[in-house]
Motif scaffolding. Sequence first.
Motif, PDB file in Angstrom:
ATOM      1  N   LEU A 276       0.829  -1.197   0.000  1.00 17.71           N
ATOM      2  CA  LEU A 276       0.000   0.000   0.000  1.00 17.71           C
ATOM      3  C   LEU A 276       0.864   1.248   0.000  1.00 17.71           C
ATOM      4  O   LEU A 276       1.742   1.398   0.851  1.00 17.71           O
ATOM      5  CB  LEU A 276      -0.906   0.011   1.241  1.00 17.71           C
ATOM      6  CG  LEU A 276      -1.910  -1.132   1.342  1.00 17.71           C
ATOM      7  CD1 LEU A 276      -2.713  -0.999   2.632  1.00 17.71           C
ATOM      8  CD2 LEU A 276      -2.849  -1.148   0.141  1.00 17.71           C
ATOM      9  N   VAL A 277       0.608   2.137  -0.928  1.00 22.75           N
ATOM     10  CA  VAL A 277       1.271   3.439  -0.929  1.00 22.75           C
ATOM     11  C   VAL A 277       0.498   4.331   0.036  1.00 22.75           C
ATOM     12  O   VAL A 277      -0.658   4.661  -0.207  1.00 22.75           O
ATOM     13  CB  VAL A 277       1.291   4.050  -2.340  1.00 22.75           C
ATOM     14  CG1 VAL A 277       1.904   5.439  -2.303  1.00 22.75           C
ATOM     15  CG2 VAL A 277       2.065   3.155  -3.293  1.00 22.75           C
ATOM     16  N   MET A 278       1.139   4.670   1.146  1.00 26.19           N
ATOM     17  CA  MET A 278       0.476   5.432   2.186  1.00 26.19           C
ATOM     18  C   MET A 278       0.462   6.917   1.841  1.00 26.19           C
ATOM     19  O   MET A 278       1.209   7.391   0.984  1.00 26.19           O
ATOM     20  CB  MET A 278       1.189   5.215   3.528  1.00 26.19           C
ATOM     21  CG  MET A 278       1.515   3.757   3.825  1.00 26.19           C
ATOM     22  SD  MET A 278       0.050   2.707   3.997  1.00 26.19           S
ATOM     23  CE  MET A 278      -0.437   3.152   5.665  1.00 26.19           C
ATOM     24  N   ARG A 279      -0.366   7.692   2.507  1.00 27.74           N
ATOM     25  CA  ARG A 279      -0.417   9.131   2.283  1.00 27.74           C
ATOM     26  C   ARG A 279       0.886   9.814   2.683  1.00 27.74           C
ATOM     27  O   ARG A 279       1.195  10.895   2.225  1.00 27.74           O
ATOM     28  CB  ARG A 279      -1.582   9.746   3.064  1.00 27.74           C
ATOM     29  CG  ARG A 279      -2.954   9.368   2.505  1.00 27.74           C
ATOM     30  CD  ARG A 279      -4.064  10.040   3.250  1.00 27.74           C
ATOM     31  NE  ARG A 279      -5.357   9.677   2.690  1.00 27.74           N
ATOM     32  CZ  ARG A 279      -6.519  10.102   3.172  1.00 27.74           C
ATOM     33  NH1 ARG A 279      -6.529  10.895   4.226  1.00 27.74           N
ATOM     34  NH2 ARG A 279      -7.652   9.729   2.610  1.00 27.74           N
ATOM     35  N   THR A 280       1.623   9.167   3.563  1.00 24.67           N
ATOM     36  CA  THR A 280       2.914   9.706   3.971  1.00 24.67           C
ATOM     37  C   THR A 280       4.010   9.374   2.971  1.00 24.67           C
ATOM     38  O   THR A 280       5.181   9.598   3.228  1.00 24.67           O
ATOM     39  CB  THR A 280       3.312   9.118   5.339  1.00 24.67           C
ATOM     40  OG1 THR A 280       3.159   7.694   5.296  1.00 24.67           O
ATOM     41  CG2 THR A 280       2.456   9.677   6.445  1.00 24.67           C
TER      42      THR A 280
END
Length: 206
Positions: free
Chosen positions: A180-184
């Motif tokens: 998952l590409v996180m918002r961070t």
Amino acid sequence: MARRPTPDHVSLTVRVPRGHEGFWRIIRDLDAAGPWTVGTVAERTNAALASVGDYVRRLAKAGICTVVEERPSAFKPVKVYRLTERPMLAPRLRRDGTRCKPTGQEQMWRALRNLGTATYPELALAASTDEVAIDPVAAKAYIKMLAKAGYLVAMAQERSNTPVLWRLKPSMNTGPLPPLVMRTKLVWDQNEGRVVGEPRLEEARS
């Protein structure tokens, strides 16, 4: 005024909620040993009891678990559950128990694992379905983050107007759950429960 030196390496601690995937793994483990309750699931996670209860209610409405007993307690009877289905991946369900469409990241990761190598236009095409179409821009961004995290390797040097062919490293084909590409701007590997790649920290501007 002298600037404060910037360390070469920064230790970053990320608190990632266990979420439905985490709840499902716990439920599967508990069910293998016998009946379980919302409380016993919550004891093994850092999530609130209400969050676990919400997911279990979704499973019950979908028919994936069923109440086998109600134990008396001081407030209200405690429901005891058993699974009727045991899929490896956590069922993604709406509050009414209907199943959610797969996410774009799920579809792109599945396509990458099947293809082995792909350019971003090829990935967008292979990952698109009648239900969810993948924008090539989204595929390019996902590939970029996976490459930075070390999942992918370029098969040739980038040339103008020619998409790079990327190969998924066999050692980074970690499992069916999509990184998952996180918002961070971190990449979280759900299969291994860790952040993969170097996080890039940027100084906040006033």
